[in-house]
Design a protein around this motif. Structure first.
Motif, PDB file in Angstrom:
ATOM      1  N   ASP A  42       0.816  -1.219   0.000  1.00  0.00           N
ATOM      2  CA  ASP A  42       0.000   0.000   0.000  1.00  0.00           C
ATOM      3  C   ASP A  42       0.847   1.266   0.000  1.00  0.00           C
ATOM      4  O   ASP A  42       0.664   2.174   0.805  1.00  0.00           O
ATOM      5  CB  ASP A  42      -0.973  -0.015   1.193  1.00  0.00           C
ATOM      6  N   ASP A  85      -1.178  -2.091  -4.437  1.00  0.00           N
ATOM      7  CA  ASP A  85      -1.663  -0.710  -4.313  1.00  0.00           C
ATOM      8  C   ASP A  85      -0.499   0.275  -4.304  1.00  0.00           C
ATOM      9  O   ASP A  85      -0.313   1.049  -3.361  1.00  0.00           O
ATOM     10  CB  ASP A  85      -2.535  -0.507  -3.060  1.00  0.00           C
ATOM     11  N   ASN A 117      -6.090  -3.541  -5.784  1.00  0.00           N
ATOM     12  CA  ASN A 117      -7.294  -2.985  -6.425  1.00  0.00           C
ATOM     13  C   ASN A 117      -7.044  -1.595  -7.011  1.00  0.00           C
ATOM     14  O   ASN A 117      -7.612  -1.246  -8.043  1.00  0.00           O
ATOM     15  CB  ASN A 117      -8.481  -2.949  -5.451  1.00  0.00           C
ATOM     16  N   HIS A 118      -6.164  -0.822  -6.389  1.00  0.00           N
ATOM     17  CA  HIS A 118      -5.925   0.537  -6.902  1.00  0.00           C
ATOM     18  C   HIS A 118      -5.051   0.547  -8.153  1.00  0.00           C
ATOM     19  O   HIS A 118      -4.873   1.604  -8.756  1.00  0.00           O
ATOM     20  CB  HIS A 118      -5.337   1.424  -5.810  1.00  0.00           C
ATOM     21  N   HIS A 214      -3.074  -9.024  -2.000  1.00  0.00           N
ATOM     22  CA  HIS A 214      -3.744  -7.756  -1.695  1.00  0.00           C
ATOM     23  C   HIS A 214      -5.191  -8.107  -1.358  1.00  0.00           C
ATOM     24  O   HIS A 214      -6.107  -7.914  -2.148  1.00  0.00           O
ATOM     25  CB  HIS A 214      -3.654  -6.787  -2.875  1.00  0.00           C
ATOM     26  N   HIS A 247      -3.659  -4.131   1.679  1.00  0.00           N
ATOM     27  CA  HIS A 247      -5.055  -3.737   1.505  1.00  0.00           C
ATOM     28  C   HIS A 247      -5.696  -3.178   2.776  1.00  0.00           C
ATOM     29  O   HIS A 247      -6.372  -2.165   2.708  1.00  0.00           O
ATOM     30  CB  HIS A 247      -5.883  -4.902   0.958  1.00  0.00           C
TER      31      HIS A 247
HETATM   32 ZN   LIG Z   1      -6.369  -1.997  -1.510  1.00  0.00          ZN
END
Ligand SMILES: [Zn+2]
Length: 534
Positions: A42, A85, A117-118, A214, A247
């Motif tokens: 992250d 991320d 996800n990002h 993640h 995450h």
């Molecule tokens: Zn995330």
């Protein structure tokens, strides 16, 4: 004679093999191997240190280089992994599509990362550019398109004979959290089922199996409405030695079995989680720490000898010098990113009111605009915004990112909460009671209150009365979610999701998309404000 010559040839071959630094392809019996796994997660655009000199990739490089040298001089091996991320979080990175961040990761010689996800916040073209730029694989075993895996599912490393498999997994919630336009045709399959299929295969190829994930680390597997994470996977799938996670953006340090240390102090000892024989680690966020897990491999057993989260220039921790090569590489990006803040992102035909004297006492067009941007970014049914989160007005005419950051300077993220109708009414009545003049004074979007004599009686969302049996999605900022300005704490609510989208970036995107803005469209109307309706 012939016999002797053969022996001599054999000897020569053996000598050559010994000199050519070709490592044995399998572990040697009764030999102890030192393997250090370094990890981050992250990163969210934090290539540069913050105003207080905390974190940043230049100091991170000093830490990592130091550990690599130390481990190598003792005859050991290191792998540097990331839990995903890399994208989204600070304007200087966002405006340059995280190019400085990926270049920084290359300079740090990352070995692999999980897809977060990002990584889907930007267009598919940007993701393709990042994949090309990265000198290391972006791994995910559970993302498919047209029946094919979109990323490499794993990578095999040979560390002096010890074969280490690193597989990547991505939360199934990705589709729910991001912009569907960027994920067309993609199928985010259940990562635990994918791991259950893949781990036995990897165990046949490797001596050590690691998952870079993640998926999130949820205390005792309590994941609420979010997809299951690392704890749930480790319990369901046997054969994983280590999970390098991301995450949830927490230091995965435990106070006791299945009890997280929620008040972990930087620089103190960290006990990683362990489930079903699998170690689970996570290094908070933004490169605040480099996680260091020192393992020993011997005769098929992979043992954690020592674990630490090394703080990277966090307050009250030892100062780490910044690596000059990294600084020299990143500095032009930082300067360019700051210059880009002055470029117009949109225009409006009038001023959006954010002056403290007004915005804390009555609904304003700026409160409405921000609420709309929050709803559009998260697909929420309604938004509640604390007046204290609005720090300036937006000028008429051209609007720059700098102007937007003046309005929302805190880097709060947008949080959604799925609530029952009853909970919605409770929350709205708390908002309604916030006194004018205070930071808690509420700006509402997408919801209309019905009040009488200073009491909230009902509310309408999308034109219909709130139904206590129905469920609704509310969006607020992360400051309010943790109880800021006197709002109820929501982070422990089973319907809580921190989307990770920064408020100012959501507003920037909204303004860019809807410019030229007409202020009359955002005039506080009865259906969109906290003002009493008779
Ligand atoms: Zn995330």
């Amino acid at each position: 004679m012939q016999h002797l010559r053969s022996l001599m040839t054999l000897g020569l071959v053996l000598t050559l093999a010994g000199c050519s630094s070709l490592a044995p392809s399998v572990p040697v019996k009764d030999k102890t191997y030192s393997i250090t796994i370094l990890h981050t997660n992250d990163h969210h655009g934090r290539f540069w240190q913050n105003r207080d000199g905390e974190y940043g990739m230049a100091a991170r490089k000093t830490v990592i280089d130091g550990i690599r040298a130390e481990v190598a001089s003792a005859g050991g091996y290191t792998l540097l992994l990331d839990g995903g991320d890399v994208n989204t979080g600070v304007p200087e990175s966002d405006l340059q599509d995280a190019v400085p961040d990926f270049k920084g990761m290359n300079l740090l010689s990352y070995d692999a990362m999980a897809v977060g996800n990002h990584e889907f916040d930007k267009s598919p073209a940007v993701l393709a550019m990042q994949r090309k730029l990265a000198a290391f694989p972006m791994l995910s075993a559970n993302i498919y398109r047209a029946g094919e895996r979109l990323f490499d599912p794993y990578k095999l490393f040979n560390l002096g004979g010890v074969r280490v498999a690193v597989m990547g997994l991505t939360t199934e919630d990705t589709y729910k959290l991001g912009n569907p336009d960027n994920m067309q045709g993609m199928d985010f399959r259940n990562p635990i089922q994918e791991a259950a299929k893949l781990v036995p295969e990897l165990r046949s190829k490797a001596d050590v199996v690691i998952a870079a994930t993640h998926m999130g680390h949820y205390e005792n597997g309590r994941h609420g409405i979010q997809a299951p994470g690392d704890v749930e996977m480790a319990r369901a799938v046997t054969g994983l030695d280590l999970v390098v996670g991301g995450h949830t953006q927490n230091p995965a340090c435990m106070r006791a079995e299945n009890v997280m240390d929620t008040t972990y102090v930087p620089g103190t000892a960290c006990q990683p989680d362990r489930q079903n024989g699998t170690w689970i680690v996570q290094a908070h966020e933004w490169g605040k720490y480099v996680g260091r897990a020192d393992f020993q491999y011997r005769n098929g057993t992979f043992t954690l000898v020592k674990y630490a989260l090394i703080p990277v220039n966090l307050k009250n921790t030892p100062t780490i010098a910044e690596n000059p090569d990294m600084l020299a590489m990143l500095k032009p990006y930082q300067d360019f990113g700051q210059k880009k803040l002055h470029i117009n992102v949109g225009t409006s035909d009038g001023m959006f009111e954010g002056d403290r004297a007004y915005v804390r006492k009555r609904a304003t067009n700026l409160g409405m605009l921000i609420g709309q941007s929050m709803m559009e970014k998260t697909h929420a049914d309604f938004a509640v915004l604390n007046a204290g989160g609005v720090r300036d007005s937006l000028p008429a005419g051209a609007i720059t990112y700098k102007d937007i950051l003046q309005v929302q300077p805190f880097g709060n993220t947008l949080c959604t909460i799925t609530l029952s109708g009853r909970e919605v009414l409770d929350y709205l009545s708390v908002s309604y009671k916030m006194s004018p003049g205070a930071g808690g004074f509420a700006h509402l979007s997408g919801v209309e209150l019905i009040t009488a004599n200073g009491v909230m009686l009902q509310a309408r969302i999308g034109g219909a009365f709130v139904d206590t049996d129905k469920r609704y999605t509310m969006v607020i900022n992360s400051f309010m979610a943790v109880g800021g300005d006197g709002y109820p704490v929501f982070t422990g609510h089973p319907g809580f999701v921190n989307t990770g989208f920064v408020d100012a970036e959501a507003l920037r995107g909204y303004i860019a998309l809807h410019s030229p803005l007409q202020i009359e469209r955002y005039a506080p109307g009865t259906n969109l404000t906290a003002s009493p309706i008779q």
